[in-house]
Design an enzyme around this catalytic site. Structure first.
Site, short mmCIF file in Angstrom:
data_model
loop_
_atom_site.label_atom_id
_atom_site.label_comp_id
_atom_site.label_asym_id
_atom_site.label_seq_id
_atom_site.Cartn_x
_atom_site.Cartn_y
_atom_site.Cartn_z
CG HIS A 81 5.66 31.39 6.86
ND1 HIS A 81 6.34 31.51 5.71
CD2 HIS A 81 6.50 31.22 7.75
CE1 HIS A 81 7.54 30.95 6.16
NE2 HIS A 81 7.50 30.41 7.07
NE ARG A 119 5.04 6.94 1.61
CZ ARG A 119 4.43 8.04 1.65
NH1 ARG A 119 3.52 7.41 3.14
NH2 ARG A 119 3.95 8.75 1.56
CG HIS A 164 3.61 13.59 2.32
ND1 HIS A 164 3.90 12.29 2.44
CD2 HIS A 164 3.19 13.58 3.28
CE1 HIS A 164 3.56 12.03 3.61
NE2 HIS A 164 3.25 13.09 4.85
CD GLU A 209 -1.32 9.79 5.72
OE1 GLU A 209 -1.89 10.95 6.32
OE2 GLU A 209 -1.44 8.54 6.11
CG ASN A 352 -0.25 6.52 5.06
OD1 ASN A 352 0.89 5.14 4.25
ND2 ASN A 352 0.27 6.94 4.23
CE1 TYR A 354 1.38 6.87 12.59
CE2 TYR A 354 -0.28 7.11 10.07
CZ TYR A 354 1.01 7.57 11.32
OH TYR A 354 1.84 7.85 10.17
CD GLU A 421 2.58 8.42 6.68
OE1 GLU A 421 2.26 8.47 7.67
OE2 GLU A 421 3.10 8.90 5.29
#
Length: 524
Positions: A81, A119, A164, A209, A352, A354, A421
């Site tokens: 915002h 999850r 989170h 994380e 997690n 990637y 993840e």
């Protein structure tokens, strides 16, 4: 510890440490290489009995209803915002996927996929609007009770994350994770959640994380609250976060586990670092340093016998701090009380993962600020490896995932592991062959390390159920099994081809061989 040492003494110590690291990491990389070479020629497709599958979401990314029913502002509300230019596509989490109102539809999607578990995370600001226990929001408690009851009706197990990234702004105004009082605040928040929901939640994650929380939010401006106290705030954050995790674990273990019989863990994320040239001893040693700084930063204090931060991390930061003229290092080892208090505080290792990046040599990375976590590592990295995705940072390198899992087995005494993840980004196509290919390749590597290396991977969580607010990328990067049309006020969800792939995978507990999941361009 290096204050007052002459430059020659520092040089000798650094040389000795580097040679020690080379000896250890050359052995590690030799072992990893031999394990990879020793794999059988079998193409594994079937998952072991008892292996579980789920999907993940996070409260701020899907719920919306940002200021209704008693929820207060969180740090991501404030950032999007007050600094909308920081979100690539100008979107925010005000409405997101509207899951606050449409959770029943989300549960139906989960049932369609056939997942064993879901999850999701709790919104601290929705449950405790002040961030403290002086005000508990009944509407927040009701919402999560309704969601939990809906999951129970479909026999879907909840795997619930306490934090989170969406810290109540009221607590950030007090310093957030740089403030030691957060240890008490997080313990109190955990207590409320365990008490209110623990009869139905048997699997908890304290933090998602921690690297992203500390480095990207306090050591940089990549995530809210975007403090950018590089090389200082990130280490203050890690001290308080690890202590908060430990206090939450001990609270559950002592007060709630005897009656609720659940389990509690932490989810640690990591890019996996590999040497650009595996025959280059310096690169091999620096890759180990980088992995200790990234994954070991939060795993070593919990999962090793000696506990505390990795020695190479403490030494590197001390050396850099001395060179900067500081009287004390920017990162200090925990005292003996906290080493013992933090050690062993996770029932499983949540990972997690990637992508993989490469180490090209020693020196100052072009992206490194001064001081900073990246400068403290002392290595130059590159993302020029593997295939592309919609995210600049996410390269497709399945073998890196296998190497990370082997490394965790050898580094942390063969822990039981849940992949909490793993996923792939595109721009939102329904025929998402790239995502299917990614899942197929990464899941194949999981099977390799399970069967060939004996890594104890027990479950897999795909990111994510539906396209959602991907933090500073907004809705410009899509990770979901379901497409969400954010231009339509109704936020309709449409299943992608990857949803059918995952549904078949779960139903058969086997990698799908159906030709329709193969990209026609590749088939030709």
């Amino acid at each position: 510890m290096l204050v007052g040492a002459d430059h020659e003494a520092v040089r000798r110590r650094r040389s000795t440490a580097l040679h020690g690291n080379m000896a250890i990491t050359t052995w590690i990389w030799t072992t990893i290489g031999l394990l990879a070479l020793c794999h059988s020629s079998v193409a594994y497709t079937k998952f072991p009995e008892g292996f579980t599958f789920g999907v993940a979401t996070a409260a701020h990314q899907i719920e919306g209803a940002w200021n209704v029913s008693g929820k207060s502002e969180n740090v991501w509300d404030r950032l999007s915002h007050s600094r909308p230019e920081m979100i690539i596509d100008g979107t925010n989490g005000d409405v997101a996927c509207e899951s606050y109102y449409r959770y029943q539809e989300d549960v139906e999607e989960l049932e369609y996929l056939g997942v064993d578990f879901y999850r999701f995370s709790l919104s601290w600001a929705r449950i405790l609007p002040t961030g403290r226990i002086d005000q508990i929001n009944p509407d927040g408690i009701r919402y999560y009770n309704d969601l939990l009851n809906a999951l129970a009706e479909k026999n879907i197990e909840p795997l619930v994350t306490l934090f989170h990234w969406d810290l109540p702004q009221t607590l950030q105004d007090l310093g957030g994770w740089a403030n030691p009082k957060m240890i008490d605040y997080f313990r109190d928040y955990s207590d409320v959640c365990f008490r209110e929901f623990g009869d139905r939640i048997k699997s908890w994650i304290t933090f998602n994380e921690p690297y992203e929380i500390c480095e990207d939010a306090y050591g940089d401006d990549k995530k809210a609250p975007a403090i950018d106290s590089h090389g200082v705030g990130n280490y203050l954050c890690s001290d308080n976060l690890l202590k908060s995790h430990a206090e939450s674990y001990h609270l559950y273990n002592e007060k709630y586990r005897p009656t609720q019989n659940g389990r509690i863990m932490i989810s640690i994320n990591s890019i996996w670092y590999e040497p650009s040239d595996p025959s280059n001893e310096e690169q091999v040693a620096l890759a180990e340093v980088a992995n200790q700084f990234k994954f070991g930063w939060f795993a070593h204090p919990i999962f090793t016998a000696e506990g505390g931060y990795p020695a190479v991390m403490v030494e590197n930061v001390a050396r850099q701090s001395a060179a900067e003229g500081l009287n004390k290092p920017r990162l200090e080892q925990f005292d003996e009380y906290w080493i013992q208090r933090i050690k062993g505080t996770s029932d499983f290792l949540g990972i997690n993962h990637y992508t993989t990046h490469l180490i090209t040599g020693a020196g100052l990375d072009p992206l490194a600020k001064s001081p900073s976590w990246l400068k403290d590592i002392g290595a130059v990295t590159t993302m020029e490896v593997g295939g592309d995705s919609a995210s600049e940072w996410l390269r497709v390198v399945p073998t890196g995932f296998a190497n990370l899992l082997r490394w965790c087995k050898s580094s942390y005494n063969d822990p039981p592991i849940y992949i909490t993840e793993n996923g792939f980004s595109d721009r939102g196509t329904l025929l998402d062959y790239g995502r299917i290919s990614y899942f197929d390749a990464y899941l194949s590597e999981i099977l390799n390390v399970i069967y060939d290396d004996g890594v104890k991977v027990l479950g897999y969580t795909a990111w994510t159920l539906m396209d959602n607010f991907e933090w500073r990328a907004g809705f410009s990067e899509r990770f979901g099994f379901y497409h969400v049309n954010i231009t339509d006020p109704a936020r309709p969800r449409t299943a992608k081809l990857s949803a059918e792939y995952y549904k078949q995978l779960i139903a058969n507990r086997e990698l799908p061989q159906d030709a329709r999941f193969k990209d026609p361009a590749v088939r030709k």
